[in-house]
Write a protein that holds these residues in place. Structure first.
Motif, mmCIF file in Angstrom:
data_model
loop_
_atom_site.group_PDB
_atom_site.id
_atom_site.type_symbol
_atom_site.label_atom_id
_atom_site.label_comp_id
_atom_site.label_asym_id
_atom_site.label_seq_id
_atom_site.Cartn_x
_atom_site.Cartn_y
_atom_site.Cartn_z
ATOM 1 N N ASP A 122 -32.008 24.987 -29.884
ATOM 2 C CA ASP A 122 -33.456 25.062 -29.690
ATOM 3 C C ASP A 122 -33.931 24.223 -28.510
ATOM 4 N N ASP A 123 -33.268 23.110 -28.283
ATOM 5 C CA ASP A 123 -33.680 22.207 -27.192
ATOM 6 C C ASP A 123 -32.749 22.347 -25.980
ATOM 7 N N ALA A 124 -32.398 23.581 -25.638
ATOM 8 C CA ALA A 124 -31.492 23.833 -24.515
ATOM 9 C C ALA A 124 -32.139 23.393 -23.202
ATOM 10 N N PRO A 125 -31.340 22.885 -22.272
ATOM 11 C CA PRO A 125 -31.909 22.482 -20.985
ATOM 12 C C PRO A 125 -32.394 23.696 -20.189
ATOM 13 N N GLN A 126 -33.350 23.443 -19.321
ATOM 14 C CA GLN A 126 -33.877 24.504 -18.474
ATOM 15 C C GLN A 126 -32.920 24.766 -17.312
ATOM 16 N N VAL A 127 -32.688 26.019 -17.029
ATOM 17 C CA VAL A 127 -31.810 26.399 -15.932
ATOM 18 C C VAL A 127 -32.651 26.543 -14.674
ATOM 19 N N VAL A 128 -32.194 25.914 -13.601
ATOM 20 C CA VAL A 128 -32.913 25.958 -12.337
ATOM 21 C C VAL A 128 -32.186 26.929 -11.410
ATOM 22 N N TYR A 170 -6.297 25.905 -24.273
ATOM 23 C CA TYR A 170 -7.104 26.070 -25.479
ATOM 24 C C TYR A 170 -8.483 25.444 -25.284
ATOM 25 N N PHE A 171 -8.523 24.247 -24.741
ATOM 26 C CA PHE A 171 -9.799 23.561 -24.562
ATOM 27 C C PHE A 171 -10.674 24.249 -23.506
ATOM 28 N N TYR A 172 -10.063 24.745 -22.441
ATOM 29 C CA TYR A 172 -10.836 25.447 -21.418
ATOM 30 C C TYR A 172 -11.412 26.747 -21.966
ATOM 31 N N VAL A 173 -10.607 27.493 -22.700
ATOM 32 C CA VAL A 173 -11.077 28.758 -23.260
ATOM 33 C C VAL A 173 -12.133 28.498 -24.333
ATOM 34 N N ARG A 174 -12.009 27.393 -25.040
ATOM 35 C CA ARG A 174 -13.020 27.043 -26.048
ATOM 36 C C ARG A 174 -14.392 26.849 -25.394
ATOM 37 N N VAL A 175 -14.421 26.219 -24.225
ATOM 38 C CA VAL A 175 -15.690 26.047 -23.517
ATOM 39 C C VAL A 175 -16.272 27.410 -23.132
ATOM 40 N N ILE A 176 -15.423 28.319 -22.686
ATOM 41 C CA ILE A 176 -15.886 29.658 -22.323
ATOM 42 C C ILE A 176 -16.454 30.371 -23.547
ATOM 43 N N VAL A 177 -15.770 30.264 -24.665
ATOM 44 C CA VAL A 177 -16.257 30.889 -25.900
ATOM 45 C C VAL A 177 -17.603 30.295 -26.297
ATOM 46 N N LEU A 178 -17.737 28.993 -26.197
ATOM 47 C CA LEU A 178 -19.010 28.359 -26.546
ATOM 48 C C LEU A 178 -20.130 28.787 -25.599
ATOM 49 N N MET A 179 -19.811 28.992 -24.333
ATOM 50 C CA MET A 179 -20.841 29.398 -23.367
ATOM 51 C C MET A 179 -21.367 30.798 -23.643
ATOM 52 N N PHE A 180 -20.478 31.716 -24.003
ATOM 53 C CA PHE A 180 -20.876 33.118 -24.069
ATOM 54 C C PHE A 180 -21.064 33.673 -25.474
ATOM 55 N N PHE A 181 -20.475 33.060 -26.473
ATOM 56 C CA PHE A 181 -20.473 33.667 -27.796
ATOM 57 C C PHE A 181 -21.154 32.831 -28.873
ATOM 58 N N THR A 182 -21.952 31.867 -28.482
ATOM 59 C CA THR A 182 -22.738 31.105 -29.454
ATOM 60 C C THR A 182 -24.198 31.135 -29.032
ATOM 61 N N ASP A 183 -25.053 30.971 -30.006
ATOM 62 C CA ASP A 183 -26.488 30.938 -29.714
ATOM 63 C C ASP A 183 -26.856 29.606 -29.090
ATOM 64 N N PRO A 184 -27.765 29.607 -28.118
ATOM 65 C CA PRO A 184 -28.170 28.334 -27.506
ATOM 66 C C PRO A 184 -28.986 27.500 -28.501
#
Length: 111
Positions: A66-72, A50-64
């Motif tokens: 405003d102060d999201a880190p920059q991806v390198v 449940y906790f692992y899938v929750r992280v996946i859901v948060l990564m792909f199905f929520t808006d980032p």
């Protein structure tokens, strides 16, 4: 996407190395007579999934935020390492028998 694969492997989803390893451990425990331990392990795996899938859901199905880190952009060595480990994770989940045979032969050799 690869991080999702690794999280699914941690959760023990079929066709990943995590499923094969959890299955082997639960099978050995069951054959050893530790059925209550297997039941607790399966329940704990379901809770962890449940906790692992929750992280996946948060990564792909929520808006980032405003102060999201920059991806390198990763280096070529990082890309190669991640690609290799993802391929191994999938390969050991899809075709685990050679590794399981190797472990069985090593166990017989050591005893």
């Amino acid at each position: 996407m690869v991080f999702s694969l690794f999280l699914l492997a941690f959760a023990g989803i079929p066709l990943t190395s995590g499923f094969v390893s959890k299955f082997a451990v639960f099978k050995a425990a069951g054959q050893g007579g530790a059925i209550p331990l297997v039941i607790v392990g399966v329940i704990a795996s379901a809770v962890a999934a449940y906790f692992y899938v929750r992280v996946i859901v948060l990564m792909f199905f929520t808006d980032p935020p405003d102060d999201a880190p920059q991806v390198v952009t990763p280096s070529a060595l990082s890309v190669a390492t991640i690609t290799l480990t993802a391929a191994i994770t999938f390969a050991l989940g899809a075709l685990p028998q050679p590794l399981l045979d190797l472990a069985d032969n090593a166990a017989r050799f050591l005893t």
